[in-house]
Design an enzyme around this catalytic site. Sequence first.
Site, PDB file in Angstrom:
ATOM      1  CB  SER A   1      39.023  34.368  37.692  1.00 11.32           C
ATOM      2  OG  SER A   1      39.034  34.884  36.394  1.00 11.32           O
TER       3      SER A   1
ATOM      4  CE  LYS B   1      37.043  36.944  35.580  1.00 19.14           C
ATOM      5  NZ  LYS B   1      37.318  35.898  34.578  1.00 19.14           N
TER       6      LYS B   1
ATOM      7  CE1 TYR C   1      38.003  40.994  34.899  1.00 15.04           C
ATOM      8  CE2 TYR C   1      40.047  41.414  33.706  1.00 15.04           C
ATOM      9  CZ  TYR C   1      39.095  40.538  34.183  1.00 15.04           C
ATOM     10  OH  TYR C   1      39.229  39.191  33.954  1.00 15.04           O
TER      11      TYR C   1
ATOM     12  CE1 TYR D   1      39.139  31.024  34.575  1.00 15.12           C
ATOM     13  CE2 TYR D   1      40.390  29.316  35.659  1.00 15.12           C
ATOM     14  CZ  TYR D   1      40.096  30.644  35.482  1.00 15.12           C
ATOM     15  OH  TYR D   1      40.757  31.583  36.202  1.00 15.12           O
TER      16      TYR D   1
ATOM     17  CB  VAL E   1      45.045  32.584  35.807  1.00 14.12           C
ATOM     18  CG1 VAL E   1      44.046  32.087  34.775  1.00 14.12           C
ATOM     19  CG2 VAL E   1      45.049  34.090  35.898  1.00 14.12           C
TER      20      VAL E   1
HETATM   21  N1  GLU Z   1      42.999  38.955  35.112  1.00 10.41           N
HETATM   22  C1  GLU Z   1      42.861  37.708  34.407  1.00 10.41           C
HETATM   23  C2  GLU Z   1      42.435  37.940  32.983  1.00 10.41           C
HETATM   24  O1  GLU Z   1      41.591  38.732  32.716  1.00 10.41           O
HETATM   25  C3  GLU Z   1      41.876  36.854  35.149  1.00 10.41           C
HETATM   26  C4  GLU Z   1      41.785  35.530  34.526  1.00 10.41           C
HETATM   27  C5  GLU Z   1      41.458  34.434  35.464  1.00 10.41           C
HETATM   28  O2  GLU Z   1      41.885  34.362  36.620  1.00 10.41           O
HETATM   29  O3  GLU Z   1      40.726  33.588  34.959  1.00 10.41           O
HETATM   30  O4  GLU Z   1      42.943  37.338  32.072  1.00 10.41           O
END
Ligand code: GLU
Length: 315
Positions: free
Chosen positions: A74, A77, A199, A251, A269
């Site tokens: 993430s 992002k 993604y 989060y 994560v």
């Molecule tokens: N690729 C992970 C997902 O979509 C990213 C989640 C994350 O790092 O929060 O679940």
Amino acid sequence: MKTDQHKQEDVQDYQAILESIEEAVQPCFGKGRVANYIPALGQVSPNKFGMTVRTARGECFSVGDANEPFSIQSISKLFVLQLVMSQLGDVVWERVGKEPSGDRFNSLMKLELEHGVPRNPFINAGALATLDLLMSLSGDTRERILNYMRYLGLNKTISSNATVVNSELEHAHINRAMIHLMKTYGCIDSDPEELIATYCYQCALEMSCMDLATAGLPLAMDGYSPLHGDTVLSGKQNKRINAVMLTCGMYDSVGSFAYRVGLPAKSGVGGGILAVVPGELSVAVWSPELDKSGNSYVGTAALEMFTSMTHASIF
Ligand code: GLU
């Protein structure tokens, strides 16, 4: 207001601070769990720990496994949002909100109630909507993201791990459901399979703490990178991104992270966290065991120690 006594960038011995943190976090191992809902992520050794500080002067201090690339998940992002804002300006805020979701990062609940408009660009639905915008530009989106990360991280070897991409693609049912829900509401233009594949590609990028701290330094410097001698973001865009990191970057425990650490940050994560001390430095930490919210257990403890020892919290 911080006093001069509390802002001692000139006199901090960051190397000594990182070394004492590395020692102090040892009792924290074994208390979290490595993410395994993407099976390839579960293969990583839980005992890894790396941490890097990059200062405004370009100095770099590291400990532990700071040179070892890991899955940024993430944290990507944050950089895709940055890329979209630098290419397309504020249009992204017509597609995603700026509020914490109060739900898990992959929750579908509010997405239906709010007609396919994700709460913010850092939950999965918001990241998918942000990436959808980037895919509206001509050219290869994966290459654009990869080149951007190699440029920001000053490392041409940064790449996306195909095994992790395929592993996530096989299990990405909830993320696919989000895309289809948003598409039903007219909030996604791209082909759903192309969007999910892109993604997963961005999430599977592998970078070290050193790469991440380098890539994140402009976020601490009003959008300017002293390492590149280049402006990556306008001051206004930088302010917006830092605000969304502070309120939505960790989060569903963004409040307790602000309470404990007190810095704008983004986690993944894979166990990485990138945080910035505005005007002073970027700091990246990696340790794969996660707490219940999906943030690195040891990494959060390390950053809490860091801001306690340096008085670098923004509060
Ligand atoms: N690729 C992970 C997902 O979509 C990213 C989640 C994350 O790092 O929060 O679940």
